[in-house]
Enzyme design. Structure first.
Site, PDB file in Angstrom:
ATOM      1  CG  ASP A 136      68.947  -5.962 -28.884  1.00 29.57           C
ATOM      2  OD1 ASP A 136      69.757  -5.108 -28.902  1.00 29.57           O
ATOM      3  OD2 ASP A 136      67.692  -5.926 -28.803  1.00 29.57           O
TER       4      ASP A 136
ATOM      5  CG  HIS B  46      65.693  -2.851 -29.279  1.00 31.25           C
ATOM      6  ND1 HIS B  46      66.710  -3.418 -29.457  1.00 31.25           N
ATOM      7  CD2 HIS B  46      65.606  -1.729 -30.009  1.00 31.25           C
ATOM      8  CE1 HIS B  46      67.596  -2.847 -30.648  1.00 31.25           C
ATOM      9  NE2 HIS B  46      66.900  -1.587 -30.882  1.00 31.25           N
TER      10      HIS B  46
END
Length: 429
Positions: A259, A286
């Protein structure tokens, strides 16, 4: 004194670094040409060594350089020593067996790493990247099938780590014995139309089984969970470790590095910034809206319109879907995930090796919010998480504040789902 290979940070940028041509002519043999080509393709990392260039093949070398933000530094995957080792091994003339390696190669590879799910789409490129690390002495590859070929292939790479393969449940314990870090990418990948939640039932069972063996065979190891949905599989792992009486919250990590990598990349593209200068902290979880890039904390300081912030946030949150759709049923984000996992592993190994200045974002047990697990920047040390950095959550924009409150609802449900799965399996319901 910091080790010479430490070139750190959460920002990635490519930089072309040229090594001076050799002082004397070099043989134009086929083997030498192949070595030069290999070095040009595979040497990744800072290539400025303290020692003089060896009188070997000196190809152009592509480097990856990392720097720091506010003294919060992260992995330099790959780093100076990695590049030195690769450059030396790949460019050495085979007839010169007595040529000493560059002085920068004086390093003891001492850590054992196990990759569970090493024959998969993430596992294979991850194994290659880990094989290139000078901090790894033993690389154990495990899967339920097809891992012998992967290990045989990697074992031909002339980098220091020894590669061993382990197939099936009967060999899992041997794979895990005395390892320092366990990386778990095992599980089924996302397919078009699937959410991370769709993966839950299959991957939850896989993670539970693997963690049970980890608890029995290497309870003190760092555990890196990649298997999705990470928001649920990390709580599952925690519950299993608790049931086994070996849970150490400082050593259990959900790998959310991808990310951060995506956020840095997309922001640099949008604002036409040098990638090496960009660092965007990413918090939450996530999956989908639980991924919250804090664009207001971007370094270097840059302004975003409300629409730009919204568009970038959505793209970062849906980065995995972007890849799944682009591959049109042929796979998910395997290469970028392997890179991100390798970067986080390199940070863990540096921390284990005594580097006192290692920071990464990760999904860990946390008290930053009312949730038991939360992704944020953490400081890594020999014992795992030394500190959870909460300063990034201060002074958020209104958009980010709303995003934080929204993600908590979904993240709470994912965490509870993982805990319930682990506890249900325990009582045999």
């Amino acid at each position: 004194m910091a080790p010479p290979w430490r070139v750190m940070a959460p920002r990635l940028a490519t930089k072309l670094e040229r090594i001076p041509p050799p002082a004397t002519p070099v043989s134009s043999s086929v083997g030498s040409k192949m070595a030069a080509t290999s070095a040009s393709a595979l040497s990744i990392g800072s290539t400025s060594h303290a020692s003089k260039p060896t009188q070997l093949l000196q190809p152009k070398t592509f480097g990856v350089n990392f720097t720091s933000r506010n003294n919060l530094k992260s992995s330099s995957f790959l780093n100076k020593e990695s590049t030195a080792a690769l450059h030396y091994s790949l460019t050495q003339k085979p007839q010169n067996h007595h040529q000493p390696p560059p002085s920068a190669l004086k390093i003891q590879a001492s850590f054992k790493v196990a990759i569970l799910g090493a024959a998969g789409g993430i596992g294979q490129p991850l194994a290659l990247l880990v094989k290139m690390s000078p901090l790894v002495s033993d690389l154990h590859l495990y899967d339920i099938a097809n891992v012998k070929g992967v290990a045989a292939d990697l074992s031909h790479c002339n980098t220091p780590s020894r590669v061993r393969d382990f197939t099936g449940n009967s060999e899992l314990a041997a794979c895990l014995k005395d390892v320092d870090v366990v990386v778990i990418p095992a599980g089924v990948p996302r397919k078009p139309g699937m959410t991370r939640d769709d993966l839950f039932n299959i991957n939850a069972g896989i993670v539970k089984t693997l963690i049970e063996s980890v608890a029995d065979n290497c309870p003190d190891a760092f555990i890196h969970i990649i298997s999705n949905p990470v928001n649920s599989t990390v709580p599952i792992a925690a519950e299993v470790l608790k049931q086994k009486g070996v849970y150490n919250p400082k050593k259990l990590f959900g790998v959310t590095t991808l990310d951060v990598v995506r956020a840095n990349t997309f922001v640099s593209q949008k604002k036409n910034l040098k990638l090496i200068d960009v660092d965007v902290p990413v918090i939450g979880g996530h999956a989908g809206i639980t991924i919250l890039p804090l664009l207001s904390k971007t370094k270097p300081s840059v302004t975003f319109t409300e629409q730009e912030a919204a568009d970038l946030t959505v793209r970062i949150q849906n980065g995995g879907t972007e890849v799944v759709e682009a591959k049109a049923g042929a796979g998910s984000a395997t290469l970028s995930m392997a890179y991100a996992a390798a970067r986080f592993l390199e940070s863990s190994l540096r921390a284990l090796d005594g580097d006192s200045d290692v920071y990464e974002c990760a999904f860990v047990e946390s008290e930053l919010t009312e949730l038991p697990f939360f992704a944020s920047r953490v400081k890594l040390g020999k014992q795992g998480v030394e500190a959870v950095i909460g300063s990034d959550l201060e002074g958020l924009t209104e958009y980010e504040e709303k995003g934080l409150e929204a993600l908590k609802v979904e993240l709470k449900g994912s965490i509870e789902k993982g805990v319930a799965f682990a506890q249900k399996q325990t009582v045999g319901v």
